[in-house]
Design a protein around this motif. Sequence first.
Motif, mmCIF file in Angstrom:
data_model
loop_
_atom_site.group_PDB
_atom_site.id
_atom_site.type_symbol
_atom_site.label_atom_id
_atom_site.label_comp_id
_atom_site.label_asym_id
_atom_site.label_seq_id
_atom_site.Cartn_x
_atom_site.Cartn_y
_atom_site.Cartn_z
ATOM 1 N N GLY A 119 0.804 -1.243 0.042
ATOM 2 C CA GLY A 119 0.037 0.065 -0.063
ATOM 3 C C GLY A 119 0.716 1.193 0.064
ATOM 4 N N GLU A 120 0.434 2.453 -0.088
ATOM 5 C CA GLU A 120 0.670 3.560 -0.200
ATOM 6 C C GLU A 120 0.051 4.621 0.753
ATOM 7 O OE1 GLU A 120 0.973 6.242 -3.764
ATOM 8 O OE2 GLU A 120 3.084 5.833 -3.661
ATOM 9 N N ALA A 121 0.845 5.400 1.484
ATOM 10 C CA ALA A 121 0.150 6.477 2.301
ATOM 11 C C ALA A 121 0.652 7.808 2.054
ATOM 12 C CB ALA A 121 0.505 6.211 3.636
ATOM 13 N N SER A 122 -0.304 8.848 2.316
ATOM 14 C CA SER A 122 0.344 10.210 1.911
ATOM 15 C C SER A 122 -0.365 11.174 2.927
ATOM 16 C CB SER A 122 -0.167 10.764 0.578
ATOM 17 O OG SER A 122 -1.313 10.498 0.200
ATOM 18 N N VAL A 123 0.208 12.305 3.322
ATOM 19 C CA VAL A 123 -0.392 13.362 3.960
ATOM 20 C C VAL A 123 -0.326 14.585 3.610
ATOM 21 C CG1 VAL A 123 1.372 13.341 5.474
ATOM 22 C CG2 VAL A 123 -0.633 13.983 6.521
ATOM 23 N N LEU A 124 -1.485 15.359 3.594
ATOM 24 C CA LEU A 124 -1.459 16.845 3.156
ATOM 25 C C LEU A 124 -1.430 17.571 4.330
ATOM 26 C CD1 LEU A 124 -2.216 19.137 1.023
ATOM 27 C CD2 LEU A 124 -4.606 18.588 1.337
ATOM 28 N N VAL A 125 -0.116 18.485 4.455
ATOM 29 C CA VAL A 125 -0.118 19.393 5.769
ATOM 30 C C VAL A 125 -0.425 20.796 5.504
ATOM 31 C CG1 VAL A 125 1.545 19.840 7.744
ATOM 32 C CG2 VAL A 125 1.994 17.574 6.594
ATOM 33 N N ALA A 126 -1.053 21.404 6.217
ATOM 34 C CA ALA A 126 -1.378 22.996 5.749
ATOM 35 C C ALA A 126 -1.709 23.486 7.339
ATOM 36 C CB ALA A 126 -2.648 23.014 4.948
ATOM 37 N N ASP A 127 -0.884 24.394 7.436
ATOM 38 C CA ASP A 127 -0.688 24.947 8.974
ATOM 39 C C ASP A 127 -1.027 23.898 9.948
ATOM 40 O OD1 ASP A 127 -0.836 27.598 8.918
ATOM 41 O OD2 ASP A 127 -2.886 27.818 8.738
ATOM 42 N N ASP A 128 -1.773 23.958 10.870
ATOM 43 C CA ASP A 128 -1.753 22.569 11.800
ATOM 44 C C ASP A 128 -2.636 21.561 11.701
ATOM 45 O OD1 ASP A 128 0.055 23.892 13.549
ATOM 46 O OD2 ASP A 128 -1.640 25.287 14.568
ATOM 47 N N MET A 151 -3.874 18.215 9.184
ATOM 48 C CA MET A 151 -3.296 17.163 8.299
ATOM 49 C C MET A 151 -4.413 16.326 7.707
ATOM 50 S SD MET A 151 -0.317 15.945 11.053
ATOM 51 C CE MET A 151 1.584 16.797 10.871
ATOM 52 N N PHE A 152 -4.216 16.064 6.617
ATOM 53 C CA PHE A 152 -5.291 15.116 5.963
ATOM 54 C C PHE A 152 -4.570 13.867 5.529
ATOM 55 C CE2 PHE A 152 -7.748 13.564 2.116
ATOM 56 C CZ PHE A 152 -8.870 13.353 3.020
ATOM 57 N N PHE A 153 -4.628 12.779 6.248
ATOM 58 C CA PHE A 153 -4.078 11.366 5.626
ATOM 59 C C PHE A 153 -4.834 10.679 4.887
ATOM 60 C CE2 PHE A 153 -3.420 6.879 6.610
ATOM 61 C CZ PHE A 153 -2.270 6.779 6.632
ATOM 62 N N GLY A 198 7.837 12.915 20.156
ATOM 63 C CA GLY A 198 6.652 12.440 20.711
ATOM 64 C C GLY A 198 5.322 12.015 19.990
ATOM 65 N N VAL A 199 5.009 10.966 20.041
ATOM 66 C CA VAL A 199 3.586 10.690 19.419
ATOM 67 C C VAL A 199 2.355 10.723 19.973
ATOM 68 C CG1 VAL A 199 4.981 9.245 17.994
ATOM 69 C CG2 VAL A 199 3.978 8.276 19.553
ATOM 70 N N SER A 200 1.154 11.017 19.600
ATOM 71 C CA SER A 200 -0.242 10.926 20.095
ATOM 72 C C SER A 200 -1.154 10.464 18.876
ATOM 73 C CB SER A 200 -0.679 12.390 20.505
ATOM 74 O OG SER A 200 -0.678 13.362 19.422
ATOM 75 N N SER A 201 -1.848 9.566 19.675
ATOM 76 C CA SER A 201 -2.882 8.878 18.823
ATOM 77 C C SER A 201 -3.837 9.871 18.114
ATOM 78 C CB SER A 201 -3.740 7.814 19.813
ATOM 79 O OG SER A 201 -4.724 7.157 18.667
ATOM 80 N N ALA A 202 -4.225 9.408 16.567
ATOM 81 C CA ALA A 202 -5.245 10.069 15.926
ATOM 82 C C ALA A 202 -6.185 9.092 15.519
ATOM 83 C CB ALA A 202 -4.515 10.798 14.806
ATOM 84 N N GLY A 203 -6.113 8.114 16.263
ATOM 85 C CA GLY A 203 -7.198 7.237 16.210
ATOM 86 C C GLY A 203 -7.098 5.830 15.363
ATOM 87 N N VAL A 204 -7.838 5.067 15.312
ATOM 88 C CA VAL A 204 -7.813 3.688 14.563
ATOM 89 C C VAL A 204 -8.378 4.029 13.425
ATOM 90 C CG1 VAL A 204 -8.713 1.502 14.367
ATOM 91 C CG2 VAL A 204 -7.637 2.098 16.558
ATOM 92 N N SER A 236 -8.330 10.268 7.079
ATOM 93 C CA SER A 236 -8.478 10.724 8.208
ATOM 94 C C SER A 236 -8.001 12.243 8.306
ATOM 95 C CB SER A 236 -7.691 10.079 9.264
ATOM 96 O OG SER A 236 -7.880 10.402 10.675
ATOM 97 N N LEU A 237 -8.999 13.269 8.846
ATOM 98 C CA LEU A 237 -8.321 14.515 8.766
ATOM 99 C C LEU A 237 -8.294 14.896 10.308
ATOM 100 C CD1 LEU A 237 -8.296 17.486 7.494
ATOM 101 C CD2 LEU A 237 -10.676 17.761 8.230
ATOM 102 N N VAL A 238 -7.072 15.411 10.614
ATOM 103 C CA VAL A 238 -6.729 15.766 11.971
ATOM 104 C C VAL A 238 -6.422 17.014 12.059
ATOM 105 C CG1 VAL A 238 -5.082 15.334 14.011
ATOM 106 C CG2 VAL A 238 -5.634 13.418 12.324
#
Lengths: 243, 198
Positions: free
Chosen positions: A157-166, A168-170, A194-200, A210-212
């Motif tokens: 598989g492949e993953a990407s994330v769009l980052v804008a300001d604070d 993130m769209f995974f 450090g890491v924090s959960s963004a959910g399952v 997933s939009l965070v």
Amino acid sequence: MWDLLPGYALDALDDADRRAVDRLLAADPAARRALDEYRAVVAAFAVETEPPAALRSRVLDQVRDVPQVQDAPADTAPAPSPGAAGGAVVDLVARRRRRWGAAVAAVAAAAAIAVPTTIAVQVSAERDRLREEAAAVSEMLADPDSAILRAAVDGGGEASVLVADDDMFFQAEGLPDPGPDRAYQLWVVGADGGVSSAGVLALRDGAATSLVRDSHGVGMAVSVEPAGGSAQPTTTPIVTLSA
Amino acid sequence: MGQTEAVASPPARTSADAVDALLVACVGGVPESFAPVYDALGPVAYGASLGVLRDPDHAAEVTQEVMVEVWQTASRFDPARGSARTWVATLARRRAVDRVRSEQAHRDRDQRDTDLRSHERARDVVVEDVERRLEGSAVRRCLDGLTSTQREAVVVAYYGGLTYREVAERLDAALPTVKSRIRDGLSRLRDCLGVHRG
């Protein structure tokens, strides 16, 4: 000259006046904003009316044969600057839109599906969420400072994330089934490591989004965890995306 | 689940933001990505064309041209400047007005055109008809806040697809008077509709 803006929005000016307003608009961003408001007023007069049914296939057939023009919004295109920098930015935005177009279309289309009222009651919460997501991602795409990180996922598989300001769209696709009682969990990686959960992740046909918002992170990671998720990663991430 | 009575809203009106996103998303996309855009914005294009042209066949032709233009030039849509709805309504109105004017020029060249008078009468704008057409809309409510002369000038300009000069002739008023009525009328509508963009 500003007095002519309402007439311009109404297409009510003769040629000489229209050219004069064109010059004003080219020179003055405040005039463009005022015009945008008048245009919204004029547009409010349009009463949505269902077009003849036959028109749909005529338009969609024609669209298959007509190429799109590729340029930036006419009135906001950056002024030509010395060197290639200006062009490169426009190019980047266009490329980004192309690459992300399908993802946003999928989200927005899911939000736009017309359903009978009875079912709408049950899905309205989900649709509200999707609408919000589509709007946020569309805003993020418009942000010239946004960036896209992309990587292959260990195991497929492949993953990407769009980052804008604070925000993130995974997005991931082609992910294999995580196995019985297992789930993919998304993590936000902070500047301090450090890491924090963004959910399952909710997997559909191997794909997930997933939009965070307000994440304050510098990257994202995914690990395989017990079905309910973990407080901190318990396995090595299968993909890490960071700037 | 099962709290059916709590939701009285009508089914499935795509939110403005979702429509904007659909339009942005079709840039560089496959032609199939335009189908939901057509479904969401076709009625705006048709409604705006119909408002000016009145004739369903002409309005359908203009709608086809406009929606193909929307696909072709989707990259020029800038959500920061207004909604997709406004963008499409603007494009549709402009094409409809162009069509009215070119027909008019055509008729003007042929003074003996026997259709002229009946055409003109069919195109006459009656404020009451317009108000009925807009029934229930925000514009309809806001039109009540205009003076009757402002309302008449705005409505005649909008539905007639007329220039300031033509509005002045139609209403038998001075050109500067018409300009200020339309300006003041649209400004009041803007404030009433709350379309200020900061």
